[in-house]
Design an enzyme around this catalytic site. Structure first.
Site, mmCIF file in Angstrom:
data_model
loop_
_atom_site.group_PDB
_atom_site.id
_atom_site.type_symbol
_atom_site.label_atom_id
_atom_site.label_comp_id
_atom_site.label_asym_id
_atom_site.label_seq_id
_atom_site.Cartn_x
_atom_site.Cartn_y
_atom_site.Cartn_z
ATOM 1 N N HIS A 1 42.939 43.160 39.990
ATOM 2 C CA HIS A 1 41.911 44.064 40.522
ATOM 3 C C HIS A 1 41.213 43.365 41.672
ATOM 4 O O HIS A 1 41.058 42.157 41.683
ATOM 5 C CB HIS A 1 40.891 44.417 39.419
ATOM 6 C CG HIS A 1 40.102 45.632 39.739
ATOM 7 N ND1 HIS A 1 38.972 45.584 40.517
ATOM 8 C CD2 HIS A 1 40.316 46.932 39.436
ATOM 9 C CE1 HIS A 1 38.494 46.807 40.644
ATOM 10 N NE2 HIS A 1 39.284 47.643 40.015
ATOM 11 N N HIS B 1 46.318 51.686 44.383
ATOM 12 C CA HIS B 1 45.025 52.259 43.953
ATOM 13 C C HIS B 1 45.276 53.253 42.811
ATOM 14 O O HIS B 1 45.734 52.856 41.748
ATOM 15 C CB HIS B 1 44.348 52.891 45.172
ATOM 16 C CG HIS B 1 42.933 53.314 44.993
ATOM 17 N ND1 HIS B 1 42.141 52.975 43.915
ATOM 18 C CD2 HIS B 1 42.129 54.077 45.802
ATOM 19 C CE1 HIS B 1 40.941 53.498 44.060
ATOM 20 N NE2 HIS B 1 40.895 54.172 45.193
ATOM 21 N N ASP C 1 44.443 51.264 34.753
ATOM 22 C CA ASP C 1 45.709 52.019 34.835
ATOM 23 C C ASP C 1 46.748 51.568 33.831
ATOM 24 O O ASP C 1 47.774 52.232 33.662
ATOM 25 C CB ASP C 1 46.285 51.870 36.254
ATOM 26 C CG ASP C 1 45.346 52.496 37.265
ATOM 27 O OD1 ASP C 1 44.785 51.756 38.084
ATOM 28 O OD2 ASP C 1 45.132 53.722 37.176
HETATM 29 C C1 SDX Z 1 42.469 50.685 40.850
HETATM 30 O O1 SDX Z 1 38.765 49.085 43.705
HETATM 31 C C2 SDX Z 1 38.728 49.712 42.582
HETATM 32 O O2 SDX Z 1 37.729 49.765 41.893
HETATM 33 C C3 SDX Z 1 40.011 50.409 42.210
HETATM 34 C C4 SDX Z 1 39.994 51.052 40.811
HETATM 35 C C5 SDX Z 1 39.078 52.232 40.744
HETATM 36 O O3 SDX Z 1 38.672 52.585 39.650
HETATM 37 O O4 SDX Z 1 38.854 52.878 41.807
HETATM 38 O O5 SDX Z 1 39.632 50.100 39.839
HETATM 39 C C6 SDX Z 1 41.384 51.598 40.448
HETATM 40 O O6 SDX Z 1 42.944 50.805 41.948
HETATM 41 C C7 SDX Z 1 42.899 49.581 39.909
HETATM 42 C C8 SDX Z 1 44.023 48.687 40.525
HETATM 43 C C9 SDX Z 1 45.346 49.408 40.287
HETATM 44 N N1 SDX Z 1 46.436 48.742 41.054
HETATM 45 C C10 SDX Z 1 47.415 48.103 40.374
HETATM 46 O O7 SDX Z 1 47.448 47.926 39.145
HETATM 47 C C11 SDX Z 1 48.547 47.606 41.280
HETATM 48 C C12 SDX Z 1 48.912 46.166 40.866
HETATM 49 N N2 SDX Z 1 47.791 45.293 41.235
HETATM 50 C C13 SDX Z 1 47.904 44.574 42.485
HETATM 51 O O8 SDX Z 1 48.499 45.349 43.525
HETATM 52 C C14 SDX Z 1 46.586 43.894 42.850
HETATM 53 O O9 SDX Z 1 46.130 43.258 41.736
HETATM 54 C C15 SDX Z 1 45.447 44.688 43.421
HETATM 55 C C16 SDX Z 1 45.855 45.513 44.597
HETATM 56 C C17 SDX Z 1 44.862 45.567 42.373
HETATM 57 C C18 SDX Z 1 44.429 43.670 43.882
HETATM 58 O O10 SDX Z 1 45.040 43.001 44.941
HETATM 59 P P1 SDX Z 1 44.397 41.687 45.521
HETATM 60 O O11 SDX Z 1 42.934 41.837 45.667
HETATM 61 O O12 SDX Z 1 45.166 41.219 46.709
HETATM 62 O O13 SDX Z 1 44.628 40.693 44.324
HETATM 63 P P2 SDX Z 1 43.994 39.332 44.296
HETATM 64 O O14 SDX Z 1 43.453 38.897 45.616
HETATM 65 O O15 SDX Z 1 43.045 39.289 43.141
HETATM 66 O O16 SDX Z 1 45.309 38.419 44.023
HETATM 67 C C19 SDX Z 1 45.141 37.089 43.726
HETATM 68 C C20 SDX Z 1 46.523 36.558 43.443
HETATM 69 C C21 SDX Z 1 47.495 36.718 44.600
HETATM 70 O O17 SDX Z 1 48.399 35.636 44.474
HETATM 71 P P3 SDX Z 1 48.100 34.279 45.360
HETATM 72 O O18 SDX Z 1 48.217 34.709 46.806
HETATM 73 O O19 SDX Z 1 46.702 33.813 44.995
HETATM 74 O O20 SDX Z 1 49.184 33.312 44.944
HETATM 75 O O21 SDX Z 1 47.127 37.290 42.353
HETATM 76 C C22 SDX Z 1 48.338 37.868 42.793
HETATM 77 C C23 SDX Z 1 48.246 37.984 44.285
HETATM 78 O O22 SDX Z 1 49.562 37.973 44.842
HETATM 79 N N3 SDX Z 1 48.412 39.203 42.170
HETATM 80 C C24 SDX Z 1 49.421 39.614 41.392
HETATM 81 C C25 SDX Z 1 49.047 40.893 40.954
HETATM 82 N N4 SDX Z 1 47.844 41.212 41.476
HETATM 83 C C26 SDX Z 1 47.466 40.165 42.237
HETATM 84 N N5 SDX Z 1 50.587 39.032 41.033
HETATM 85 C C27 SDX Z 1 51.388 39.762 40.222
HETATM 86 N N6 SDX Z 1 51.083 40.998 39.731
HETATM 87 C C28 SDX Z 1 49.935 41.590 40.093
HETATM 88 N N7 SDX Z 1 49.635 42.812 39.631
#
Ligand code: SDX
Length: 391
Positions: A270, A229, A327
């Protein structure tokens, strides 16, 4: 789980609630605060105007803006006893740990304004949090570097005052560069609110029990701290450091795609945006402005831009609609401003404070019941106790 129906953790964690504050269309990359696009607010407005908009639902006119800004800036000092409380933390305490403690402790200094059924009390606590977050944040930084705390200045902008409290010392004034002060203010604006994200939902859940607003915001700070987050901006810089050189980007992109590798590209993806995070576009432009103003040719920015380009062309990321989020560039700007990595999430929390308060106030001002997320039980069925000598 028990064969009756499949358990979808995503469903349970995305229970809906009603709000008039922020609208997001993740597929179209749209973010509106009370109907106004974030891109316009970030470029045309300033953080205190956006605070007013989030709290009251309309942009202030000139008189309203002057009155609100003056009231916020005239309450930026904190009680001197807060200094003693802060000094109890180790110098190497993470500043987010300090912020959780300090903001929660504010309730003991405003005990005469904690009646959440009293609209005047609600306004007082809302304004005091916006006033004091930058001061507490700068104090947490000064504590970590062993420098004396700098008192806020009412003659500076919100962003400029924060940079003053961070970098001025009793021996030397910090000359506030208007371009950098504007960039700081824009970073606060870009973080001001984001609908029902994890930390805002935490604030609402805490508030639904009738807890005081300082305790609720402290719970939001705790939730924001996680690397998935608000901790992501700190994690982006650590990732760029680990990549180290443009020649190693492909290696890390491959790691991010490897399901057996826990590595994720920090700053990408996201829970809601399946398109460009509109804040990331403004952040990228601000990044170029700040580095241009400072004449910095940051190798991490080159790696970041190359990484973004590769990821946006890679079918793994395209198929999964993974784009840079808010971020991805913010850490590079903050580093250019001289702000240490450990402070990045504190700055996110400072920017997000008006959003947390607006959601708390929206819920508390209407009819509400205590939040009680239900669960889908997947544990053992009923069974009798087994005495110790028979186990
Ligand atoms: C913020 O909610 C908000 O609004 C939050 C925020 C705010 O202003 O409050 O916007 C701020 O928290 C932004 C997010 C910051 N976090 C990061 O940058 C950390 C890296 N990102 C990941 O941890 C991830 O993308 C999340 C946590 C942000 C989202 O996770 P999800 O919902 O599980 O991602 P998803 O379901 O969209 O993923 C789909 C696929 C998955 O692979 P499959 O199972 O389909 O094969 O994409 C993959 C995930 O494994 N994936 C990634 C990835 N993010 C998702 N693979 C590699 N790198 C990544 N960053």
């Amino acid at each position: 789980a028990n064969g009756v129906f499949t358990y979808d953790p995503g469903f349970v964690s995305t229970a809906a609630c009603e709000s008039k504050i922020t609208y997001i269309d993740g597929d179209k990359g749209v973010l509106l605060h009370r109907g106004y696009p974030i891109e316009q607010l970030a470029e045309e407005s300033d953080f205190l105007e956006v605070c007013y908009l989030l709290l009251y639902g309309e942009l202030p006119n000139a008189a309203e803006k002057e009155q609100f800004s003056s009231m916020v800036m005239k309450h930026t000092m904190v009680h001197e006893q807060m200094v003693e409380f802060l000094k109890g933390f180790r110098r190497d305490a993470h500043p987010m740990a300090i912020m959780c403690g300090l903001v929660g402790a504010l309730s003991s200094f405003y005990h005469d304004s904690l009646d959440i059924t009293n609209e005047t009390h609600r306004q007082i606590t809302a304004h005091r949090l916006i006033s004091k977050m930058p001061t507490l944040a700068a104090m947490a930084y000064k504590h970590s570097v062993g420098q004396p705390f700098m008192y806020p200045r009412n003659d500076l902008s919100y962003g400029g005052n924060f940079l003053h409290m961070m970098f001025a010392t009793p021996c030397e004034e910090y000359k506030v560069n208007p371009v950098l002060a504007r960039a700081m203010d824009k970073i606060f604006t870009l973080h001001a609110d984001h609908e029902q994200n994890a930390s805002t939902s935490t604030v609402r859940l805490a508030g639904s029990s009738g807890a005081n607003p300082f305790a609720c915001i402290a719970s939001g700070i705790a939730a924001l701290w996680g690397p998935a987050h608000g901790g992501a901006n700190e994690a982006v810089l650590k990732m760029l450091d680990e990549i180290g050189d443009e020649s190693r980007i492909e290696e890390f992109v491959a790691k991010a795609k490897d399901k057996n590798d826990p590595f994720r590209l920090m700053g990408f993806g996201h829970r809601v945006y399946k398109n460009f995070d509109p804040r990331a576009k403004v952040m990228k432009k601000t990044c170029d402005e700040v580095l241009g103003e400072l004449g910095i040719n940051d190798p991490q920015l080159r790696i970041a831009k190359r990484l973004e380009q590769i990821a946006l062309e890679d079918e793994y990321f395209i198929d999964r609609q993974l784009y840079p989020n808010v971020d991805f560039y913010s850490g590079i700007i903050l580093k250019a401003l001289g702000i240490p990595v450990e402070m990045f999430t504190v700055i996110f929390a400072t920017g997000r404070t008006p959003g947390w308060i607006a959601h708390w106030h929206e819920m508390i001002s209407g009819s509400y019941r205590i939040g009680r997320p239900r669960q889908l039980y997947t544990g053992p069925e009923k069974r009798d106790f087994v005495p110790l000598d028979q186990r």
